[in-house]
Write a protein that holds these residues in place. Structure first.
Motif, mmCIF file in Angstrom:
data_model
loop_
_atom_site.group_PDB
_atom_site.id
_atom_site.type_symbol
_atom_site.label_atom_id
_atom_site.label_comp_id
_atom_site.label_asym_id
_atom_site.label_seq_id
_atom_site.Cartn_x
_atom_site.Cartn_y
_atom_site.Cartn_z
ATOM 1 N N ILE A 116 0.892 -1.250 -0.178
ATOM 2 C CA ILE A 116 -0.035 0.059 0.083
ATOM 3 C C ILE A 116 0.916 1.216 0.017
ATOM 4 O O ILE A 116 1.966 1.099 0.422
ATOM 5 C CB ILE A 116 -1.103 0.088 1.185
ATOM 6 N N GLU A 117 0.204 2.537 -0.513
ATOM 7 C CA GLU A 117 0.949 3.397 -0.796
ATOM 8 C C GLU A 117 0.804 4.461 0.666
ATOM 9 O O GLU A 117 1.581 5.396 0.753
ATOM 10 C CB GLU A 117 0.613 4.315 -1.837
ATOM 11 N N VAL A 118 0.069 4.154 1.502
ATOM 12 C CA VAL A 118 -0.232 5.281 2.554
ATOM 13 C C VAL A 118 0.062 4.728 3.927
ATOM 14 O O VAL A 118 0.389 3.720 3.992
ATOM 15 C CB VAL A 118 -1.956 5.492 2.432
ATOM 16 N N GLU A 119 -0.339 5.543 4.861
ATOM 17 C CA GLU A 119 0.137 5.187 6.184
ATOM 18 C C GLU A 119 -0.730 4.314 7.034
ATOM 19 O O GLU A 119 -1.984 4.270 6.698
ATOM 20 C CB GLU A 119 0.272 6.473 6.944
ATOM 21 N N ASP A 120 -0.294 3.469 8.175
ATOM 22 C CA ASP A 120 -0.895 2.527 8.858
ATOM 23 C C ASP A 120 -1.087 3.322 10.234
ATOM 24 O O ASP A 120 -1.768 2.673 11.091
ATOM 25 C CB ASP A 120 -1.088 1.176 8.682
ATOM 26 N N VAL A 121 -0.392 4.135 10.510
ATOM 27 C CA VAL A 121 -0.058 4.767 11.865
ATOM 28 C C VAL A 121 0.180 6.219 11.668
ATOM 29 O O VAL A 121 1.190 6.520 10.731
ATOM 30 C CB VAL A 121 0.518 4.233 12.628
ATOM 31 N N ALA A 122 -0.522 7.170 12.368
ATOM 32 C CA ALA A 122 -0.151 8.705 12.321
ATOM 33 C C ALA A 122 -0.478 9.254 13.790
ATOM 34 O O ALA A 122 -1.567 8.982 14.400
ATOM 35 C CB ALA A 122 -1.284 9.415 11.249
ATOM 36 N N VAL A 123 0.440 10.166 13.935
ATOM 37 C CA VAL A 123 0.140 10.926 15.164
ATOM 38 C C VAL A 123 0.295 12.343 14.847
ATOM 39 O O VAL A 123 1.192 12.837 13.985
ATOM 40 C CB VAL A 123 1.001 10.566 16.347
ATOM 41 N N ALA A 124 -0.462 13.183 15.631
ATOM 42 C CA ALA A 124 -0.229 14.711 14.987
ATOM 43 C C ALA A 124 -0.861 15.737 16.459
ATOM 44 O O ALA A 124 -1.554 15.188 17.166
ATOM 45 C CB ALA A 124 -1.178 15.066 14.008
ATOM 46 N N THR A 125 -0.371 16.768 16.350
ATOM 47 C CA THR A 125 -0.684 17.799 17.434
ATOM 48 C C THR A 125 -1.316 18.953 16.770
ATOM 49 O O THR A 125 -1.061 19.281 15.673
ATOM 50 C CB THR A 125 0.407 18.359 18.467
ATOM 51 N N VAL A 126 -2.440 19.427 17.233
ATOM 52 C CA VAL A 126 -3.192 20.414 16.654
ATOM 53 C C VAL A 126 -3.092 21.569 17.283
ATOM 54 O O VAL A 126 -3.787 21.463 18.628
ATOM 55 C CB VAL A 126 -4.633 20.049 16.050
ATOM 56 N N ARG A 127 -3.179 22.742 17.162
ATOM 57 C CA ARG A 127 -3.421 24.137 17.764
ATOM 58 C C ARG A 127 -4.560 24.792 17.354
ATOM 59 O O ARG A 127 -4.444 25.043 15.998
ATOM 60 C CB ARG A 127 -2.346 25.083 17.593
ATOM 61 N N PHE A 128 -5.452 25.168 18.120
ATOM 62 C CA PHE A 128 -6.735 25.913 17.825
ATOM 63 C C PHE A 128 -6.736 27.242 17.770
ATOM 64 O O PHE A 128 -5.932 27.747 18.591
ATOM 65 C CB PHE A 128 -8.054 25.037 18.263
ATOM 66 N N GLU A 129 -7.628 27.931 17.400
ATOM 67 C CA GLU A 129 -7.771 29.357 17.266
ATOM 68 C C GLU A 129 -7.815 29.772 18.890
ATOM 69 O O GLU A 129 -7.347 30.963 19.207
ATOM 70 C CB GLU A 129 -8.991 29.742 16.496
ATOM 71 N N SER A 130 -8.550 28.913 19.717
ATOM 72 C CA SER A 130 -8.908 29.319 20.814
ATOM 73 C C SER A 130 -7.482 29.055 21.781
ATOM 74 O O SER A 130 -7.593 29.733 22.944
ATOM 75 C CB SER A 130 -9.886 28.483 21.489
ATOM 76 N N GLY A 131 -6.446 28.430 21.294
ATOM 77 C CA GLY A 131 -5.269 28.376 22.003
ATOM 78 C C GLY A 131 -5.455 27.020 22.512
ATOM 79 O O GLY A 131 -4.202 26.599 23.121
ATOM 80 N N ALA A 132 -6.368 26.251 22.571
ATOM 81 C CA ALA A 132 -6.315 24.742 22.957
ATOM 82 C C ALA A 132 -5.534 23.919 22.071
ATOM 83 O O ALA A 132 -5.190 24.269 20.798
ATOM 84 C CB ALA A 132 -8.011 24.274 22.687
ATOM 85 N N LEU A 133 -4.777 23.012 22.671
ATOM 86 C CA LEU A 133 -4.090 21.716 21.760
ATOM 87 C C LEU A 133 -4.760 20.687 22.012
ATOM 88 O O LEU A 133 -5.558 20.234 22.831
ATOM 89 C CB LEU A 133 -2.849 21.798 22.572
ATOM 90 N N ALA A 134 -4.521 19.866 20.908
ATOM 91 C CA ALA A 134 -5.092 18.487 20.902
ATOM 92 C C ALA A 134 -4.323 17.494 20.140
ATOM 93 O O ALA A 134 -3.254 17.806 19.349
ATOM 94 C CB ALA A 134 -6.671 18.564 20.067
ATOM 95 N N VAL A 135 -4.579 16.308 20.268
ATOM 96 C CA VAL A 135 -3.706 15.239 19.787
ATOM 97 C C VAL A 135 -4.726 14.414 18.877
ATOM 98 O O VAL A 135 -5.764 14.006 19.324
ATOM 99 C CB VAL A 135 -2.885 14.232 20.985
ATOM 100 N N ILE A 136 -4.170 13.926 17.532
ATOM 101 C CA ILE A 136 -4.823 13.116 16.650
ATOM 102 C C ILE A 136 -3.841 11.855 16.776
ATOM 103 O O ILE A 136 -2.707 11.982 16.438
ATOM 104 C CB ILE A 136 -4.891 13.684 15.252
ATOM 105 N N HIS A 137 -4.581 10.700 16.940
ATOM 106 C CA HIS A 137 -3.799 9.383 16.855
ATOM 107 C C HIS A 137 -4.723 8.360 15.945
ATOM 108 O O HIS A 137 -6.079 8.241 16.198
ATOM 109 C CB HIS A 137 -3.530 8.833 18.131
#
Length: 384
Positions: free
Chosen positions: A222-243
């Motif tokens: 396959i060409e694509v990922e089978d695992v990913a992690v990311a951090t996201v900063r929001f306009e409000s200043g909040a931080l989040a994790v995508i897994h």
């Protein structure tokens, strides 16, 4: 709600197309009149299922154009491989039909922007275009989102969207389009995690910046990922994790968490696992750590209570709730609960994950959304 059911064409008769058909044949406001798939036997199989339910057998064709010419259709339900979504939606709108697009909106933000413009034009002609995000209609998610939007959690500080699933090698080998950039648009984030990313954006507000890494660890060919992690900063200043992963054998949970300085909400596998908000004037200092009572009981409908098994028809009910909204929007001429622009922002956030992983640096979601960074110019590298 309707006196005459809306006649639907299901375009793309694989797993998700059959799922939509099952929802539509049991919904009083819809009926399936056409099954469309470039692999005609797939369309025939879906039509057979509809007929077995007691409804009239839909016509079967290999193209949407053939279906539009051969039977009455009010609404086109696009369930094709993701890279064909906007192309098929354009054909439907040009023919004067309402459109429902299964997630994601498309694999390209460029195509998504084109669909946004088309949806605005369609609305001026009384045509609806909506994108499936059925989990926005789940009672548990609505409880958490409404609390966040109303400020009941106080200042939102952080969040989490985690999808820990398993997909076998056979799953990817079952279709030439699976695991490709051109038609699948990505792996664990785009295909499996897009709903959770959408919920995170819906609950926390506008995302600003993404920093991510991806990997291909447990699958071949396959060409694509089978695992990913990311951090996201929001306009409000909040931080989040995508897994997101399809390499978590044997397949575990989907989890959404929202935390603020006055409360928190947690949804696991569409169930409200935890909900707590501080009483007005309550102590929120160190002693508040002793007050962790779960207030979730009674906040959601019976089919979404904390704990307990997920019923067999739970996933059908999720789509049925969104089709309730789609029917309402068609009948009243008002916007649907999930618009193309909603889906476009979630798509840009997902694509920002891939662009960041490729470039090895954080990226602004706005740059991806507006085309300052062309998501299609980046071939996402995954590390094995």
């Amino acid at each position: 709600m309707t006196t005459t059911p809306l006649k639907a064409a299901v375009v793309g008769c694989g797993v998700i197309g059959r799922h939509h058909a099952r929802v539509l044949v049991t919904h009083p406001d819809f009926t399936v009149t056409a099954a469309v798939d470039s692999v005609l036997p797939a369309a025939v199989a879906l039509a057979d299922e509809v007929a077995a339910s007691g409804d009239a057998r839909p016509v079967t064709t290999s193209t949407l154009e053939e279906a539009l010419a051969s039977t009455e259709i009010d609404i086109v339900v696009v369930c094709s491989p993701s890279g064909l979504h906007v192309q098929l939606a354009e054909t439907a709108v040009a023919a004067g039909r309402h459109v429902v697009i299964e997630k994601p909106l498309d694999v390209s933000v460029v195509s998504g922007r084109r669909m946004s413009e088309l949806a605005a034009s369609a609305a001026s002609r009384g045509l609806l275009v909506s994108v499936i995000s059925q989990h926005r209609f789940d009672p548990a998610n609505r409880v958490v989102a409404e609390a966040a939007h109303a400020g009941r959690f106080g200042r939102i500080s952080s969040g989490l969207a985690s999808v820990a699933w398993w997909r076998s090698q056979g799953y990817y080998d079952s279709g030439d389009w699976r695991g490709t950039w051109a038609l699948d648009g990505g792996g664990a984030v785009m295909n499996q995690g897009v709903h959770s990313v959408d919920l995170l954006v819906w609950m926390l507000g506008r995302p600003v910046e993404v920093s991510a890494q991806t990997g291909l660890i447990a699958h071949d060919r396959i060409e694509v990922e089978d695992v990913a992690v990311a951090t996201v900063r929001f306009e409000s200043g909040a931080l989040a994790v995508i897994h997101a992963t399809t390499a978590a054998y044997p397949g575990l949970t989907t989890r959404i968490q929202v935390h603020g300085d006055s409360g928190s909400g947690v949804v696991t596998d569409d169930r409200l696992e935890y909900f707590h908000v501080a009483e007005p004037g309550a102590e929120t200092g160190l002693q508040a750590a002793l007050d962790t009572a779960n207030q979730a009981a009674g906040l959601v409908a019976d089919d979404q209570l904390v704990g307990g098994p997920v019923e067999e028809d739970h996933f059908l009910r999720g789509h049925a709730r969104q089709y309730d909204d789609i029917s309402r929007a068609v009948q009243t001429g008002t916007p649907p609960g999930v618009t193309v622009d909603d889906a476009l922002l979630s798509l840009a956030t997902v694509k920002a994950v891939y662009v960041s992983a490729t470039l090895g640096r954080s990226v602004l979601v706005e740059d991806v959304l507006t085309g300052a960074i062309d998501d299609q110019d980046v071939t996402v590298g995954v590390r094995s």
